[in-house]
Design an enzyme around this catalytic site. Structure first.
Site, mmCIF file in Angstrom:
data_model
loop_
_atom_site.group_PDB
_atom_site.id
_atom_site.type_symbol
_atom_site.label_atom_id
_atom_site.label_comp_id
_atom_site.label_asym_id
_atom_site.label_seq_id
_atom_site.Cartn_x
_atom_site.Cartn_y
_atom_site.Cartn_z
ATOM 1 N NE ARG A 109 1.328 17.437 2.111
ATOM 2 C CZ ARG A 109 0.320 17.025 2.886
ATOM 3 N NH1 ARG A 109 -0.923 17.152 2.492
ATOM 4 N NH2 ARG A 109 0.571 16.494 4.062
ATOM 5 C CG HIS A 136 3.220 12.119 5.532
ATOM 6 N ND1 HIS A 136 3.787 13.361 5.710
ATOM 7 C CD2 HIS A 136 1.892 12.280 5.801
ATOM 8 C CE1 HIS A 136 2.848 14.230 6.060
ATOM 9 N NE2 HIS A 136 1.692 13.591 6.124
ATOM 10 C CD GLN A 139 0.528 11.858 10.000
ATOM 11 O OE1 GLN A 139 0.153 12.810 9.338
ATOM 12 N NE2 GLN A 139 0.012 11.571 11.191
ATOM 13 C CG ASP A 223 -3.467 7.142 4.610
ATOM 14 O OD1 ASP A 223 -4.369 8.010 4.604
ATOM 15 O OD2 ASP A 223 -2.357 7.306 4.057
ATOM 16 C CB CYS A 264 -1.996 10.226 8.605
ATOM 17 S SG CYS A 264 -2.743 9.512 7.123
ATOM 18 N NE ARG A 308 2.089 15.681 10.849
ATOM 19 C CZ ARG A 308 1.749 16.028 9.589
ATOM 20 N NH1 ARG A 308 0.519 15.858 9.161
ATOM 21 N NH2 ARG A 308 2.670 16.488 8.743
HETATM 22 N N1 NVA Z 1 -1.577 8.611 1.926
HETATM 23 C C1 NVA Z 1 -2.235 9.900 2.009
HETATM 24 C C2 NVA Z 1 -1.774 10.643 3.218
HETATM 25 C C3 NVA Z 1 -2.453 11.949 3.449
HETATM 26 C C4 NVA Z 1 -1.933 12.661 4.657
HETATM 27 C C5 NVA Z 1 -1.953 10.699 0.753
HETATM 28 O O1 NVA Z 1 -0.804 10.696 0.278
HETATM 29 O O2 NVA Z 1 -2.880 11.312 0.212
HETATM 30 N N1 CP Z 2 -1.967 14.087 7.809
HETATM 31 C C1 CP Z 2 -1.725 15.079 6.940
HETATM 32 O O1 CP Z 2 -0.633 15.211 6.389
HETATM 33 O O2 CP Z 2 -2.781 15.914 6.748
HETATM 34 P P1 CP Z 2 -2.876 17.045 5.621
HETATM 35 O O3 CP Z 2 -2.954 16.363 4.289
HETATM 36 O O4 CP Z 2 -4.132 17.806 5.958
HETATM 37 O O5 CP Z 2 -1.655 17.914 5.715
#
Ligand code: NVA
Ligand code: CP
Length: 324
Positions: A109, A136, A139, A223, A264, A308
């Protein structure tokens, strides 16, 4: 039907898989979920080691990977930039070459999709995108399983999914790719300033500021307005996205009383977080969804969070296990 063989495959983008492979992964996730509910796990990852590299923070993705792998008898190691040499003293290429000597798979990540490609190409073991600035994918697999569970009898290709708000972010982009592959309707409902962020344009996807286009939605998705790494532009985003907060009015505009609400997570839906509280004290409301919608009977956000784990388990089993 011949079962897809995904052994050794990486999952950097939703577009790495065919429609048939994605549908099979959702089926496998549902099977693994049903087994776990009956208390059955099968050591499908026994003897397998997965490295979890996180350059951005996480609750769900990290915990889903850890519990999924442990459930099936495998092991994980969590690494972040503070406690490892990755990026600072050692290149991503060298890190990948080292990790591939110990591990059967690598989750990453972080920011760039390029880093994922370097990890995959240099390491040679399957690499999984746990979120990048661009996509993502794990997700959206969980989201599709959740919608399928709550819309029995409706095929994925018959769905209409509306993403409201920051329509250019990583989660929205992955929804766009899913609709391209699986043939359902995707509407990005948000300000035109945020259109065009996703390179894929195709006949199943529509980006619009016109609320009438959300009529008939099976699922409304949103989101946070500033993704990880974008926190300094939150005030600008609030100005742009304030009218795209998911409210009861937006849900009603779907004209579908059974329309699901998905997110998410994490979400700003009340003032119980440090950030939402800090900003409201300065007169800025960063909530992307009303608390009433978040907690409504149509909201399936915690089912998504659970899924998830089941979908990540399916990906690990399909790509890493010798026993499938
Ligand atoms: N769009 C958000 C998703 C978090 C799961 C981010 O990238 O922070
Ligand atoms: N939805 C998601 O990816 O959550 P986290 O950022 O907590 O992993």
């Amino acid at each position: 039907m011949t079962l897809p063989n995904l052994k050794g495959k990486s999952f950097l983008s939703l577009l790495d898989f065919t429609a048939e492979e994605l549908l099979w992964l959702i089926e496998l996730s549902a099977d693994l979920k049903a087994m776990k509910k009956r208390g059955i796990t099968q050591d499908l990852l026994k003897g397998k080691h997965i490295a979890l590299l996180f350059e951005k923070t996480s609750t769900r993705t990290r915990c889903a990977f850890e519990t999924a792998v442990y459930d099936e008898g495998g092991h994980v190691t969590f690494l972040d930039p503070i406690s490892s040499q990755m990026g600072k003293k050692e290149s991503i290429e060298d890190t990948a070459k080292v990790l591939a000597r110990y591990y059967d798979g690598i989750e990453y990540r972080g920011y760039s999709q390029k880093t994922l490609e370097v990890l995959r190409d240099a390491g040679g073991v399957p690499v999984f995108n746990g979120l990048s600035d661009v996509e993502h994918p794990t997700q959206i697999l969980a989201d599709l399983l959740t919608i399928q569970e709550h819309c029995p009898g409706k095929g994925i290709s018959d769905l209409k999914v509306v993403f409201v708000g920051d329509v250019r972010n990583n989660v929205a982009a992955t929804w766009n790719y899913a609709s391209k592959l699986l043939g359902f309707k995707f509407v990005g409902f948000g300000p035109k300033e945020l259109f065009g962020g996703t390179p894929e344009s195709h006949e199943n996807a529509l980006y619009t500021e016109d609320i009438s286009c959300i009529e008939g939605a099976d699922a409304v998705y949103t989101d946070i307005w500033a993704s990880m790494g974008e926190e300094d532009i939150i005030e600008e985003r609030v100005k742009l996205l304030g009218k795209y907060k998911v409210t009861a009015e937006i849900m009603a505009a779907t004209k579908n009383e059974n329309c699901l609400f998905l997110h998410c997570l994490p979400s700003f839906h009340n003032f119980e977080t440090e950030l939402a509280k800090e900003w409201i004290e300065k007169g800025v409301d960063i909530r992307e969804v009303d608390d009433d919608v978040f907690r409504s009977k149509n909201s399936v956000v915690f089912d998504e969070a659970e899924n998830r784990m089941h979908t990540i388990k399916a990906i690990m089993v399909a790509t890493v296990s010798d026993k499938l």
